[in-house]
Design a protein around this motif. Structure first.
Motif, PDB file in Angstrom:
ATOM      1  N   ILE A 272       0.803  -1.221   0.000  1.00 15.82           N
ATOM      2  CA  ILE A 272       0.000   0.000   0.000  1.00 15.82           C
ATOM      3  C   ILE A 272       0.840   1.277   0.000  1.00 15.82           C
ATOM      4  CG2 ILE A 272      -1.770   1.312   1.226  1.00 15.82           C
ATOM      5  CD1 ILE A 272      -2.833  -1.335   2.300  1.00 15.82           C
ATOM      6  N   LEU A 273       1.618   1.489   1.065  1.00 16.28           N
ATOM      7  CA  LEU A 273       2.328   2.766   1.206  1.00 16.28           C
ATOM      8  C   LEU A 273       3.440   2.966   0.178  1.00 16.28           C
ATOM      9  CD1 LEU A 273       2.608   3.575   5.002  1.00 16.28           C
ATOM     10  CD2 LEU A 273       1.797   5.071   3.203  1.00 16.28           C
ATOM     11  N   ILE A 274       4.102   1.895  -0.196  1.00 10.87           N
ATOM     12  CA  ILE A 274       5.156   2.021  -1.198  1.00 10.87           C
ATOM     13  C   ILE A 274       4.584   2.589  -2.490  1.00 10.87           C
ATOM     14  CG2 ILE A 274       6.641   0.688  -2.747  1.00 10.87           C
ATOM     15  CD1 ILE A 274       7.435  -1.032  -0.432  1.00 10.87           C
ATOM     16  N   ILE A 275       3.423   2.093  -2.883  1.00  8.11           N
ATOM     17  CA  ILE A 275       2.777   2.564  -4.112  1.00  8.11           C
ATOM     18  C   ILE A 275       2.306   4.008  -3.957  1.00  8.11           C
ATOM     19  CG2 ILE A 275       0.796   2.245  -5.641  1.00  8.11           C
ATOM     20  CD1 ILE A 275       1.015  -0.771  -5.081  1.00  8.11           C
ATOM     21  N   VAL A 276       1.621   4.305  -2.855  1.00 10.26           N
ATOM     22  CA  VAL A 276       1.083   5.651  -2.624  1.00 10.26           C
ATOM     23  C   VAL A 276       2.202   6.686  -2.582  1.00 10.26           C
ATOM     24  CG1 VAL A 276      -0.098   7.136  -0.961  1.00 10.26           C
ATOM     25  CG2 VAL A 276      -0.989   4.863  -1.445  1.00 10.26           C
ATOM     26  N   MET A 277       3.274   6.385  -1.850  1.00 15.66           N
ATOM     27  CA  MET A 277       4.387   7.334  -1.707  1.00 15.66           C
ATOM     28  C   MET A 277       5.126   7.550  -3.015  1.00 15.66           C
ATOM     29  SD  MET A 277       5.843   5.939   1.909  1.00 15.66           S
ATOM     30  CE  MET A 277       7.436   6.699   1.650  1.00 15.66           C
ATOM     31  N   ALA A 278       5.405   6.442  -3.722  1.00 17.46           N
ATOM     32  CA  ALA A 278       6.162   6.548  -4.970  1.00 17.46           C
ATOM     33  C   ALA A 278       5.360   7.294  -6.035  1.00 17.46           C
ATOM     34  CB  ALA A 278       6.540   5.161  -5.473  1.00 17.46           C
ATOM     35  N   VAL A 279       4.093   6.933  -6.193  1.00 19.43           N
ATOM     36  CA  VAL A 279       3.246   7.564  -7.211  1.00 19.43           C
ATOM     37  C   VAL A 279       3.049   9.051  -6.893  1.00 19.43           C
ATOM     38  CG1 VAL A 279       0.927   7.640  -8.205  1.00 19.43           C
ATOM     39  CG2 VAL A 279       2.065   5.439  -7.871  1.00 19.43           C
ATOM     40  N   SER A 280       2.758   9.371  -5.636  1.00 19.67           N
ATOM     41  CA  SER A 280       2.554  10.774  -5.243  1.00 19.67           C
ATOM     42  C   SER A 280       3.818  11.591  -5.464  1.00 19.67           C
ATOM     43  CB  SER A 280       2.135  10.861  -3.773  1.00 19.67           C
ATOM     44  OG  SER A 280       0.934  10.180  -3.540  1.00 19.67           O
ATOM     45  N   GLY A 281       4.945  11.067  -4.997  1.00 19.27           N
ATOM     46  CA  GLY A 281       6.204  11.786  -5.132  1.00 19.27           C
ATOM     47  C   GLY A 281       6.586  12.027  -6.578  1.00 19.27           C
ATOM     48  N   LEU A 282       6.408  11.017  -7.422  1.00 22.90           N
ATOM     49  CA  LEU A 282       6.733  11.157  -8.852  1.00 22.90           C
ATOM     50  C   LEU A 282       5.769  12.134  -9.526  1.00 22.90           C
ATOM     51  CD1 LEU A 282       7.548   7.438  -9.748  1.00 22.90           C
ATOM     52  CD2 LEU A 282       9.162   9.349  -9.655  1.00 22.90           C
ATOM     53  N   TYR A 283       4.502  12.098  -9.117  1.00 26.77           N
ATOM     54  CA  TYR A 283       3.501  13.014  -9.669  1.00 26.77           C
ATOM     55  C   TYR A 283       3.859  14.467  -9.342  1.00 26.77           C
ATOM     56  CZ  TYR A 283      -0.968  15.494 -10.080  1.00 26.77           C
ATOM     57  OH  TYR A 283      -1.944  16.405 -10.385  1.00 26.77           O
ATOM     58  N   PHE A 284       4.204  14.723  -8.076  1.00 34.76           N
ATOM     59  CA  PHE A 284       4.567  16.086  -7.673  1.00 34.76           C
ATOM     60  C   PHE A 284       5.870  16.530  -8.323  1.00 34.76           C
ATOM     61  CE2 PHE A 284       2.208  14.992  -3.553  1.00 34.76           C
ATOM     62  CZ  PHE A 284       1.038  15.532  -4.016  1.00 34.76           C
ATOM     63  N   THR A 285       6.811  15.611  -8.449  1.00 32.01           N
ATOM     64  CA  THR A 285       8.086  15.939  -9.090  1.00 32.01           C
ATOM     65  C   THR A 285       7.865  16.346 -10.542  1.00 32.01           C
ATOM     66  OG1 THR A 285       9.313  14.417  -7.652  1.00 32.01           O
ATOM     67  CG2 THR A 285      10.365  15.053  -9.723  1.00 32.01           C
ATOM     68  N   THR A 286       6.988  15.618 -11.218  1.00 33.98           N
ATOM     69  CA  THR A 286       6.692  15.921 -12.625  1.00 33.98           C
ATOM     70  C   THR A 286       5.960  17.255 -12.753  1.00 33.98           C
ATOM     71  OG1 THR A 286       6.528  13.557 -13.149  1.00 33.98           O
ATOM     72  CG2 THR A 286       5.534  15.099 -14.711  1.00 33.98           C
ATOM     73  N   LYS A 287       4.933  17.446 -11.926  1.00 34.04           N
ATOM     74  CA  LYS A 287       4.111  18.652 -12.021  1.00 34.04           C
ATOM     75  C   LYS A 287       4.877  19.926 -11.655  1.00 34.04           C
ATOM     76  CE  LYS A 287      -0.017  17.425 -13.411  1.00 34.04           C
ATOM     77  NZ  LYS A 287      -0.653  18.077 -14.585  1.00 34.04           N
ATOM     78  N   THR A 288       5.833  19.808 -10.739  1.00 34.10           N
ATOM     79  CA  THR A 288       6.611  20.989 -10.319  1.00 34.10           C
ATOM     80  C   THR A 288       7.922  21.107 -11.096  1.00 34.10           C
ATOM     81  OG1 THR A 288       7.726  19.747  -8.561  1.00 34.10           O
ATOM     82  CG2 THR A 288       5.675  20.886  -7.980  1.00 34.10           C
ATOM     83  N   ARG A 289       8.121  20.203 -12.065  1.00 34.92           N
ATOM     84  CA  ARG A 289       9.350  20.152 -12.858  1.00 34.92           C
ATOM     85  C   ARG A 289      10.584  20.023 -11.959  1.00 34.92           C
ATOM     86  NH1 ARG A 289      10.306  24.827 -15.582  1.00 34.92           N
ATOM     87  NH2 ARG A 289       8.906  26.015 -14.239  1.00 34.92           N
ATOM     88  N   GLY A 290      10.451  19.110 -10.994  1.00 36.20           N
ATOM     89  CA  GLY A 290      11.577  18.829 -10.110  1.00 36.20           C
ATOM     90  C   GLY A 290      11.951  19.989  -9.219  1.00 36.20           C
ATOM     91  N   VAL A 291      10.952  20.605  -8.587  1.00 34.09           N
ATOM     92  CA  VAL A 291      11.195  21.792  -7.766  1.00 34.09           C
ATOM     93  C   VAL A 291      12.244  21.547  -6.687  1.00 34.09           C
ATOM     94  CG1 VAL A 291       9.291  21.234  -6.174  1.00 34.09           C
ATOM     95  CG2 VAL A 291      10.092  23.601  -6.388  1.00 34.09           C
ATOM     96  N   GLN A 292      12.260  20.325  -6.127  1.00 32.28           N
ATOM     97  CA  GLN A 292      13.175  20.026  -5.026  1.00 32.28           C
ATOM     98  C   GLN A 292      14.641  19.994  -5.464  1.00 32.28           C
ATOM     99  OE1 GLN A 292      11.295  17.910  -6.717  1.00 32.28           O
ATOM    100  NE2 GLN A 292      11.736  15.758  -6.281  1.00 32.28           N
ATOM    101  N   ILE A 293      14.872  19.850  -6.775  1.00 29.99           N
ATOM    102  CA  ILE A 293      16.234  19.864  -7.326  1.00 29.99           C
ATOM    103  C   ILE A 293      16.490  21.193  -8.038  1.00 29.99           C
ATOM    104  CG2 ILE A 293      17.830  18.748  -8.932  1.00 29.99           C
ATOM    105  CD1 ILE A 293      16.200  16.166  -8.489  1.00 29.99           C
TER     106      ILE A 293
END
Length: 471
Positions: free
Chosen positions: A19-40
């Motif tokens: 459950i959590l592995i999927i939720v965390m990975a999908v959410s994190g990748l979604y936000f990374t894509t939408k923000t164009r890697g804001v954290q980097i």
């Protein structure tokens, strides 16, 4: 007790995989894509914002809010959690902690930016807020917001405090004076000291954590770096071991629940709390001109926790090539590693570091709990008598944590934290458009040479429903 521990471990294992592995990975990748890697992409900007002073000297600055959240993130998990992951999951756990840290930093940006957008104003004009408030006002789901608060209180007043207390007393196990009464004594001393600080309220918590956290973190990393440099000849083989184990998918598939992949993700989430919904409670209290500023600053907190402190522990231990197995899981593995360079002074340093880590973690945890209690009490701070009774219960939990089994402490902390994450991350996905729009507004103003100032109209929200950010 064994039956209860077994049940807790089974729930824990199922919750994190799949459950959590999927939720965390999908959410994190979604936000990374939408923000164009804001954290980097905006890492340098985040560092600059960290030093930006608050416009109101009496309010909480961006740096202070980040340090409070870092105080809760940076804790015994940076030492004991990493050691447990390496001993039970393998060296590859270090790699998967790095991966989840970088991905999760985007989730940290979203949740902290949302906390700023939806923050409220108390009777003295000071800001407060967190996931419960953006769940209630953003989603229009007050019952889910209340449920989140219940899970938060269970996590930070119960699960994390039990574990933090256990981890601290475990560092004394290798000392000759350790016996059956030692955990009782350590638990009592820790409970009394934390109880004293809690009576000082929020201001004392902010002041103590903003002073202790930087000193604690820098000292620990410096000592770890010395150990690594003394074992420089092992550095190439150490990294080879980490990557070989991380990509040994045959081994991972053979026992995925106990693999480096799952341990890396579990201990990484426990340590940096990205997406859990804890840090936004501190983020909302910062006085900034634009919500994106605090979101960017909070990505640094995740990096400090995992890429700096967790990595320091992992590399220090692996570089020494000391025995790594279930028998030394926890404090002994770290103490054995540091002893190769510092001798008998090494375990003493780890004990001191654990005391400081535990102390600031416990204070940071209660800071979050206070916010949740206020939400459940119709947005009002509970009576002084209620808070005194509640703090007394927290002190009792800290004492009990020193004497319960390790497996029970870890499982309870993992489960309650996982339930928080399962509410917070889906909420962030639904409301993420506001944080993403906020980021675009911030970057647009920066390109125009302005010091970004936020207004709700820039992301299409009705200002009449908010306490802050009005035109």
């Amino acid at each position: 007790m064994l039956d209860i521990v077994y049940i807790l471990n089974q729930i824990d294992n199922f919750l994190y995989f799949p459950i959590l592995i999927i939720v965390m990975a999908v959410s994190g990748l979604y936000f990374t894509t939408k923000t164009r890697g804001v954290q980097i992409r905006l890492f340098i900007e985040s560092v600059k914002l960290l030093l930006e002073p608050s416009e109101d000297k009496k309010s909480v600055s961006s740096l202070q809010a980040m340090l409070v959240s870092t105080a809760s993130r940076v804790g015994t998990g940076n030492i004991i959690g990493v050691s447990t992951a390496l001993c039970l999951g393998g060296p590859g756990a270090c790699f998967w902690m790095w991966v989840m840290c970088i991905i999760g930093a985007s989730s940290a940006f979203i949740e902290s930016t949302l906390a700023q957008i939806f923050k409220r104003k108390d009777d003295e004009g000071k800001p407060y807020g967190g996931p419960a408030y953006y769940i209630e006002h953003g989603l229009g789901k007050p019952k889910i917001a209340a449920l989140f608060c219940i899970f938060l209180i269970s996590t930070y007043a119960l699960g994390f405090n039990l574990l933090c207390s256990y981890n601290l007393q475990s560092t004394f196990m290798d000392y000759s004076f350790y016996n059956a009464t030692t955990p009782l004594i350590i638990g009592a001393i820790l409970a009394i000291i934390v109880g004293y600080c809690l009576l000082g309220g929020e201001n004392r918590i902010v002041k103590i954590t903003s002073t202790v956290v930087p000193i604690m973190g820098v000292s620990y990393v410096a000592v770890a770096l010395i150990v690594i440099l003394f074992n420089y000849q092992n550095i190439p083989s150490m990294f080879l071991l980490i990557f070989q184990d991380a990509f040994d998918f045959q081994s991972i598939a053979g026992g995925i629940v106990g693999s480096c992949l799952v341990y890396g993700i579990k201990r990484g989430l426990f340590s940096n709390e990205a997406g859990v919904g804890s840090a936004p409670n501190a983020s909302a209290s910062a006085n900034v001109s634009h919500p994106a500023k605090q979101g960017l600053v909070q990505t640094l907190s995740v990096y400090i926790d995992t890429l700096l402190l967790c990595t320091a522990t992992a590399l220090m231990c692996l570089s020494t090539s000391v025995a790594r197995d279930v028998t030394v899981s926890g404090a002994p593995y770290v103490q054995n590693a540091i002893s190769t360079v510092f001798g008998t002074a090494g375990p003493i340093f780890i004990t001191v570091a654990m005391v400081l880590f535990a102390f600031t973690t416990l204070l940071g945890n209660i800071y979050y709990v206070d916010n949740a209690l206020a939400f459940l009490n119709k947005k009002r701070v509970p009576s002084k008598r209620f808070m005194q009774i509640f703090y007394l219960l927290c002190v009792v939990v800290i004492f009990v944590g020193a004497i319960i089994p390790m497996d029970a402490a870890w499982a309870m902390a993992d489960i309650t934290m996982g339930l928080m994450t399962l509410i917070n991350l889906p909420t962030c996905v639904i409301l993420g458009k506001y944080a993403i729009g906020c980021l675009r507004d911030y970057e647009y103003q920066k390109k125009a040479g302005k010091n970004p100032v936020f207004k709700l109209s820039s992301i299409g929200l009705n200002e009449e429903e908010f306490d802050f950010w009005k035109d």
